[in-house]
Write an enzyme that holds these catalytic residues in place. Sequence first.
Site, mmCIF file in Angstrom:
data_model
loop_
_atom_site.group_PDB
_atom_site.id
_atom_site.type_symbol
_atom_site.label_atom_id
_atom_site.label_comp_id
_atom_site.label_asym_id
_atom_site.label_seq_id
_atom_site.Cartn_x
_atom_site.Cartn_y
_atom_site.Cartn_z
ATOM 1 C CB CYS A 152 -4.783 -1.118 5.617
ATOM 2 S SG CYS A 152 -5.668 -0.109 6.927
ATOM 3 C CG ASN B 20 0.608 -6.388 6.830
ATOM 4 O OD1 ASN B 20 -0.425 -5.535 6.658
ATOM 5 N ND2 ASN B 20 1.424 -5.924 7.633
ATOM 6 C CG HIS C 4 -3.146 -2.616 9.474
ATOM 7 N ND1 HIS C 4 -3.114 -1.809 8.388
ATOM 8 C CD2 HIS C 4 -2.328 -3.654 9.200
ATOM 9 C CE1 HIS C 4 -2.112 -2.285 7.592
ATOM 10 N NE2 HIS C 4 -1.896 -3.703 8.205
ATOM 11 C CD GLN D 183 -1.072 0.017 3.724
ATOM 12 O OE1 GLN D 183 -1.527 -0.847 4.163
ATOM 13 N NE2 GLN D 183 -1.429 1.122 4.507
#
Length: 353
Positions: free
Chosen positions: A159, A315, A295, A153
């Site tokens: 996110c 992630n 997140h 990102q």
Amino acid sequence: MGFSLSSKLLLLFMSTIFLVFVASAHDFSIVGYSPKDLTSIDRLIELFESWVSKHGKVYESIEEKWNRFEIFKDNLKHIDETNKKITSYWLGLNEFADLTHEEFKGKYLGLKTDLDKPRRRESSKDFRYRDVKDIPESVDWRQKGAVTHVKNQGGCGSCWAFSTVAAVEGINQIVTGNLTSLSEQELIDCDKLYNNGCNGGLMDYAFAFIVSNGGIHMEEDYPYLMDEGTCEEKKEAVEVVTISGYEDVPENDENSLLKALAHQPLSVAIEASGRDFQFYSGGIFNGHCGAELDHGVTVVGYGSTKNLDYIIVKNSWGPKWGEKGYIRMKRNTGKPEGKCGINKMASYPTKKK
């Protein structure tokens, strides 16, 4: 820019240096430094220069480089001290090592749970996996071909878009057999009713947008910019991937989360603002964190090793972070909300066959 330190700067370095560290038991080729690097100013400068070169860092002035070295040094001290105490996971020198923790949090998180519209439904009656009885001991959707490459990102607080897209990519592959990388940028540019582009958002609202928008473009047709752009209206000739809806996993219920995860990847929210999260390099994460969700990530499996149960989390900080872009987070913590609040706000897209 090369260091080319003057004698005055060298004295400044030497006056602030921490001199002796005890070696830890971790594989230092993984964490990015060795005990010898921490025993002299010359070794530390060499380590920093090597790190700068590896990650392509460029600084505008010697003063900025000096400041970044000071931050790097403080971060390295934290990494080494943590690695001496912790055995289930370890920290390493990644690309974030010249950022203060406050800078890191400001750039790389982006979940917004305080948006205007209530997220949770009044009941969880739509949870389709409620009556599932038996689930496998372990699941890894990467091995089943339902997970695309790890994305990055960058400094955009998007996110929420990456979490949404990864879950949609998963259910689309499960239903159609086709693994297609989809566009986070379309959500950032066009999903503006409740979500806020690089300033944060929430996955459920993004799922709702994809449904109302008639689908989402492929990444190659609407590539990522690491910034907000102008919304490009859907072209009829361009293929899109559709979903039929979304559902929420019952809150603070790890068993329900595992039931759903046994059937598809899920979007989840966690608290990732802890300092250990910034430098996580491998192992089963059991570090300090609360449940103040900040997140958005995607869970893509679960398993156990050496009597430690974990959840596999994808992630959006690139493949150099963690275990090639992933983190294994401890489960069965005894707390309903789970590690870092991972059981609090899970959801998933649905797609008709």
